[in-house]
Design a protein around this motif. Structure first.
Motif, PDB file in Angstrom:
ATOM      1  N   MET A 235       0.859  -1.191   0.000  1.00  0.00           N
ATOM      2  CA  MET A 235       0.000   0.000   0.000  1.00  0.00           C
ATOM      3  C   MET A 235       0.891   1.235   0.000  1.00  0.00           C
ATOM      4  SD  MET A 235      -3.172  -1.017   2.505  1.00  0.00           S
ATOM      5  CE  MET A 235      -2.555  -0.249   3.938  1.00  0.00           C
ATOM      6  N   SER A 236       0.284   2.304  -0.358  1.00  0.00           N
ATOM      7  CA  SER A 236       1.010   3.562  -0.300  1.00  0.00           C
ATOM      8  C   SER A 236       0.000   4.696  -0.355  1.00  0.00           C
ATOM      9  CB  SER A 236       1.994   3.672  -1.456  1.00  0.00           C
ATOM     10  OG  SER A 236       2.694   4.881  -1.363  1.00  0.00           O
ATOM     11  N   ILE A 237       0.513   5.886  -0.186  1.00  0.00           N
ATOM     12  CA  ILE A 237      -0.383   7.032  -0.271  1.00  0.00           C
ATOM     13  C   ILE A 237      -0.550   7.460  -1.727  1.00  0.00           C
ATOM     14  CG2 ILE A 237       0.137   7.909   2.022  1.00  0.00           C
ATOM     15  CD1 ILE A 237       1.967   9.999   0.500  1.00  0.00           C
TER      16      ILE A 237
ATOM     17  N   GLU B 245       7.484   4.230  -2.799  1.00  0.00           N
ATOM     18  CA  GLU B 245       6.172   3.710  -2.372  1.00  0.00           C
ATOM     19  C   GLU B 245       6.306   2.418  -1.588  1.00  0.00           C
ATOM     20  OE1 GLU B 245       3.432   3.428  -5.561  1.00  0.00           O
ATOM     21  OE2 GLU B 245       3.273   5.602  -5.758  1.00  0.00           O
TER      22      GLU B 245
ATOM     23  N   CYS C 215       6.739   2.707   2.204  1.00  0.00           N
ATOM     24  CA  CYS C 215       5.658   3.296   3.008  1.00  0.00           C
ATOM     25  C   CYS C 215       4.927   2.185   3.750  1.00  0.00           C
ATOM     26  CB  CYS C 215       4.694   4.038   2.085  1.00  0.00           C
ATOM     27  SG  CYS C 215       3.173   4.559   2.899  1.00  0.00           S
TER      28      CYS C 215
ATOM     29  N   ASP D 196       2.145   2.764   5.583  1.00  0.00           N
ATOM     30  CA  ASP D 196       0.731   3.142   5.723  1.00  0.00           C
ATOM     31  C   ASP D 196       0.328   3.551   7.121  1.00  0.00           C
ATOM     32  OD1 ASP D 196       0.252   2.449   2.967  1.00  0.00           O
ATOM     33  OD2 ASP D 196       0.479   0.384   3.640  1.00  0.00           O
TER      34      ASP D 196
ATOM     35  N   MET E  15      -0.320   6.488   7.893  1.00  0.00           N
ATOM     36  CA  MET E  15      -1.323   7.540   7.632  1.00  0.00           C
ATOM     37  C   MET E  15      -1.080   8.839   8.394  1.00  0.00           C
ATOM     38  SD  MET E  15      -4.878   5.537   7.111  1.00  0.00           S
ATOM     39  CE  MET E  15      -4.855   3.785   6.821  1.00  0.00           C
TER      40      MET E  15
ATOM     41  N   THR F 117      -4.894   6.896   1.491  1.00  0.00           N
ATOM     42  CA  THR F 117      -4.197   5.613   1.440  1.00  0.00           C
ATOM     43  C   THR F 117      -4.934   4.701   0.475  1.00  0.00           C
ATOM     44  OG1 THR F 117      -3.527   5.832   3.729  1.00  0.00           O
ATOM     45  CG2 THR F 117      -3.440   3.635   2.797  1.00  0.00           C
TER      46      THR F 117
ATOM     47  N   SER G  31      -9.911   3.052  -1.268  1.00  0.00           N
ATOM     48  CA  SER G  31      -9.045   3.964  -0.520  1.00  0.00           C
ATOM     49  C   SER G  31      -9.594   4.246   0.865  1.00  0.00           C
ATOM     50  CB  SER G  31      -8.885   5.286  -1.279  1.00  0.00           C
ATOM     51  OG  SER G  31     -10.102   5.988  -1.301  1.00  0.00           O
TER      52      SER G  31
END
Ligand code: SF4
Ligand code: SF4
Length: 106
Positions: A1-3, A44, A47, A49, A51, A64, A76
């Motif tokens: 996952m990533s932003i 990425e 990351c 996550d 948040m 996210t 998301s």
């Protein structure tokens, strides 16, 4: 996952030396593209996550992206922090949104 950064919403935080998304990322993963004067994520895959950056952005420009295996493509999650509450905005792969609001101590 990533932003994911929504560049329509991101102001670049004007003249701030260190925008909140950069200042608060514990992994130092966000940097400013000096030409565009907007942030980008350097790596990425690094990351995790947390948040923190998503919560810190005053313009609600970060979210996210949930992993495909967990929620399918384009799903998301976006937390927004307010005095005494946090609002979680969940969007599924079809664009359906659900909002969860929780009280916080701060
Ligand atoms: S905190 Fe938000 S608005 Fe400011 S530079 Fe970062 S993403 Fe853009
Ligand atoms: S989610 Fe956490 S680790 Fe990932 S870029 Fe944002 S602050 Fe850094």
């Amino acid at each position: 996952m990533s932003i994911k950064i929504d560049y329509e919403l991101c102001s670049g935080c004007g003249t701030q030396d260190e925008p909140p998304c950069i200042k608060y990322c514990p992994g130092d993963l966000i940097a400013v593209d000096s030409e565009k004067e907007k942030p980008y994520i350097r790596s990425e895959r690094d990351c995790w996550d947390c948040m923190v950056c998503v919560k810190a952005c005053p313009f609600n420009a970060l979210e996210t992206r949930l992993p495909y295996q967990l929620a399918s493509y384009k799903a998301s999650l976006k937390p927004q922090v307010y005095q005494g509450r946090i609002v979680w905005q969940l969007k599924d792969a079809r664009g359906k949104e659900e909002v969860f609001e929780l009280k916080t101590s701060g």
